[in-house]
Design an enzyme around this catalytic site. Sequence first.
Site, mmCIF file in Angstrom:
data_model
loop_
_atom_site.group_PDB
_atom_site.id
_atom_site.type_symbol
_atom_site.label_atom_id
_atom_site.label_comp_id
_atom_site.label_asym_id
_atom_site.label_seq_id
_atom_site.Cartn_x
_atom_site.Cartn_y
_atom_site.Cartn_z
ATOM 1 N N ASP A 110 -7.094 -7.083 0.028
ATOM 2 C CA ASP A 110 -7.207 -5.963 -0.517
ATOM 3 C C ASP A 110 -8.700 -5.498 -1.735
ATOM 4 O O ASP A 110 -7.879 -6.975 -2.755
ATOM 5 C CB ASP A 110 -5.872 -5.566 -1.170
ATOM 6 C CG ASP A 110 -4.958 -4.239 -1.167
ATOM 7 O OD1 ASP A 110 -6.222 -2.939 -0.819
ATOM 8 O OD2 ASP A 110 -4.363 -4.420 -2.762
ATOM 9 N N HIS A 117 -7.480 4.709 -10.726
ATOM 10 C CA HIS A 117 -6.688 3.699 -10.580
ATOM 11 C C HIS A 117 -6.547 2.629 -11.580
ATOM 12 O O HIS A 117 -5.928 2.363 -12.711
ATOM 13 C CB HIS A 117 -6.446 3.439 -9.512
ATOM 14 C CG HIS A 117 -5.226 2.289 -9.336
ATOM 15 N ND1 HIS A 117 -4.188 2.650 -9.618
ATOM 16 C CD2 HIS A 117 -5.345 0.723 -9.164
ATOM 17 C CE1 HIS A 117 -3.348 1.380 -9.532
ATOM 18 N NE2 HIS A 117 -3.569 0.256 -8.638
ATOM 19 N N GLU A 182 1.281 1.358 -3.181
ATOM 20 C CA GLU A 182 0.294 1.822 -3.515
ATOM 21 C C GLU A 182 -0.390 2.485 -2.211
ATOM 22 O O GLU A 182 -0.378 2.054 -1.071
ATOM 23 C CB GLU A 182 -0.083 0.276 -3.675
ATOM 24 C CG GLU A 182 -0.239 -0.414 -5.402
ATOM 25 C CD GLU A 182 -0.414 -1.197 -5.383
ATOM 26 O OE1 GLU A 182 -1.200 -1.430 -6.103
ATOM 27 O OE2 GLU A 182 -1.719 -1.670 -4.576
ATOM 28 N N GLU A 184 -3.112 3.449 0.125
ATOM 29 C CA GLU A 184 -4.515 3.864 0.900
ATOM 30 C C GLU A 184 -5.001 3.991 1.867
ATOM 31 O O GLU A 184 -4.401 4.043 3.043
ATOM 32 C CB GLU A 184 -4.640 1.421 0.396
ATOM 33 C CG GLU A 184 -3.930 0.610 -0.937
ATOM 34 C CD GLU A 184 -4.132 -0.279 -0.954
ATOM 35 O OE1 GLU A 184 -4.979 -0.691 -0.898
ATOM 36 O OE2 GLU A 184 -3.700 -0.937 -2.200
ATOM 37 N N ASP A 216 0.479 -0.815 0.149
ATOM 38 C CA ASP A 216 0.624 -1.924 -0.178
ATOM 39 C C ASP A 216 1.837 -1.892 -1.031
ATOM 40 O O ASP A 216 1.434 -1.840 -2.337
ATOM 41 C CB ASP A 216 -1.019 -2.168 -0.539
ATOM 42 C CG ASP A 216 -0.752 -4.049 -0.847
ATOM 43 O OD1 ASP A 216 -0.200 -4.623 0.104
ATOM 44 O OD2 ASP A 216 -1.415 -4.386 -1.868
ATOM 45 N N ARG A 220 6.388 -4.487 -9.319
ATOM 46 C CA ARG A 220 5.571 -5.104 -10.534
ATOM 47 C C ARG A 220 6.451 -5.656 -11.160
ATOM 48 O O ARG A 220 5.293 -6.754 -12.319
ATOM 49 C CB ARG A 220 5.320 -3.445 -11.139
ATOM 50 C CG ARG A 220 5.090 -1.877 -10.141
ATOM 51 C CD ARG A 220 3.254 -2.168 -10.020
ATOM 52 N NE ARG A 220 2.652 -1.176 -9.186
ATOM 53 C CZ ARG A 220 1.366 -1.164 -9.026
ATOM 54 N NH1 ARG A 220 0.967 -2.551 -9.196
ATOM 55 N NH2 ARG A 220 1.291 -0.318 -8.294
ATOM 56 N N GLN A 223 5.150 -8.787 -10.536
ATOM 57 C CA GLN A 223 3.492 -8.983 -10.254
ATOM 58 C C GLN A 223 3.150 -9.385 -11.554
ATOM 59 O O GLN A 223 2.127 -10.447 -12.016
ATOM 60 C CB GLN A 223 2.931 -7.969 -9.772
ATOM 61 C CG GLN A 223 1.124 -8.082 -9.697
ATOM 62 C CD GLN A 223 0.393 -6.701 -9.588
ATOM 63 O OE1 GLN A 223 1.568 -6.070 -9.247
ATOM 64 N NE2 GLN A 223 -0.475 -6.340 -9.451
ATOM 65 N N LYS A 236 3.241 -8.834 -3.947
ATOM 66 C CA LYS A 236 2.386 -8.535 -2.895
ATOM 67 C C LYS A 236 2.558 -8.670 -1.586
ATOM 68 O O LYS A 236 2.229 -7.989 -1.167
ATOM 69 C CB LYS A 236 1.308 -8.166 -3.347
ATOM 70 C CG LYS A 236 0.616 -8.110 -4.887
ATOM 71 C CD LYS A 236 0.215 -5.749 -4.700
ATOM 72 C CE LYS A 236 -0.778 -6.019 -5.362
ATOM 73 N NZ LYS A 236 -0.991 -4.278 -5.712
ATOM 74 N N THR A 240 3.430 -5.339 3.505
ATOM 75 C CA THR A 240 1.877 -3.975 3.859
ATOM 76 C C THR A 240 2.201 -3.297 5.173
ATOM 77 O O THR A 240 2.377 -3.542 5.333
ATOM 78 C CB THR A 240 0.830 -4.875 3.524
ATOM 79 O OG1 THR A 240 0.772 -5.480 1.927
ATOM 80 C CG2 THR A 240 -0.693 -3.754 4.284
ATOM 81 N N GLU A 341 2.008 4.829 -12.246
ATOM 82 C CA GLU A 341 0.929 5.758 -12.631
ATOM 83 C C GLU A 341 1.539 7.071 -13.088
ATOM 84 O O GLU A 341 1.908 7.730 -13.907
ATOM 85 C CB GLU A 341 0.083 5.720 -11.729
ATOM 86 C CG GLU A 341 -1.093 4.287 -12.034
ATOM 87 C CD GLU A 341 -2.300 4.311 -10.424
ATOM 88 O OE1 GLU A 341 -3.923 5.703 -11.649
ATOM 89 O OE2 GLU A 341 -1.973 4.444 -9.357
#
Length: 395
Positions: A110, A117, A182, A184, A216, A220, A223, A236, A240, A341
């Site tokens: 990844d 971002h 996420e 992607e 993904d 948070r 992490q 993570k 996925t 975000e």
Amino acid sequence: MSGATVRVDVPDDSLFGPENMPYGVFAPPGGEFRAGVRLGDSVLDLPALLDDPVFARPDLNSFLAQGPAARRVVREKLRELAESPLPADAVHAVEAIRMTLPVRIGDYVDFYASIDHATNLGRLFRPDAEPLLPNWRHLPVGYHGRAGTVVVSGTPVVRPCGQHRTDSGTPEFGPSRRLDIEAELGFVVGTASRRGEPVPVDEFADHVFGVALVNDWSARDIQAWEYQPLGPFLGKSFATSLSAWITPLAALTRARVPLPPQVPKPLPYLRGTDDTGLDIALTVTWNGDTVSRPPYSRMYWSPAQMLAHLTANGASIRPGDLYASGTISGPEPGQRGSFIELSWGGTEPVIVGGAERTFLADGDEVTITATAPGTASRPIGLGEVRGTVLAAHEP
């Protein structure tokens, strides 16, 4: 196979016309998994149509390993067949089939290739410092993910447990409270490389077969506590999601666009004539409400540069390997590809279903779709990647 035939009629506004024809692995009612391509609202049964045992397997790896020339021959043959009546036993309705992962994934990497971002997260986590770390403009930052927890679109995602920091500064173990997505784009390797031999930027199309949407999922809070000094781990690796459909690079020739300016100029091994971006428009829906429209065309590092960097040290790639772009975000608030975000770290809630939301709750469903310019002067679709959050298995 019966002697009956059927013509697959594709509406003019379909995102899955003969110029697209993405590959997947499906099972018809009562049947085994095998390869197919999507045409309109139908799936063409490749072992039935082409009488080739490579397509009767439950993954596309052996077909991908045959190389670009063989894949071009198959694509042209399928486009010719699509213009004529087909055996009825080789055509299945999309809503009647089951899908599984299209490839057997040996390695998953990844990246972190969106400057918007990376800048947003830098401002959130380091408000008094330069948002981009010193290496970010010099190389495509990435990490090795967990291939064994890549799941096909539609697979439920169990809320992960792990350590996260409390207000007192000490850790506790429990379900993630800041579960995120996420949005992607993934790149599926077709042709292997030799260990010890890097893949140059301009050999990208010789090795990558196609693209597929990726979500993904990210915890948070887990992490944030664990990522220093070695980077993402449990926050993570729990899930996925990958689209069931892989769009061949051949369907995206009209989607190629120049990269944004790269300053400073990348080192020589990251330069080439094939270091282009892709004009792909994503849409993120949260419980049916559209909350973001991330533009892939804004990505700072190209997929060819990511592959060149991934193999620069001699690491090899194999058919079915997957690497992803990292979160796709644009410069505007409505273009952010993650909820950390969109809600600006949980301080600016998003309205979903009439209520203020920041991170994912149990029962929430997230769907990511995308379109790109097609070769027939109409857009093509990249399918979807969808997942629903289930409650954690608490200790």
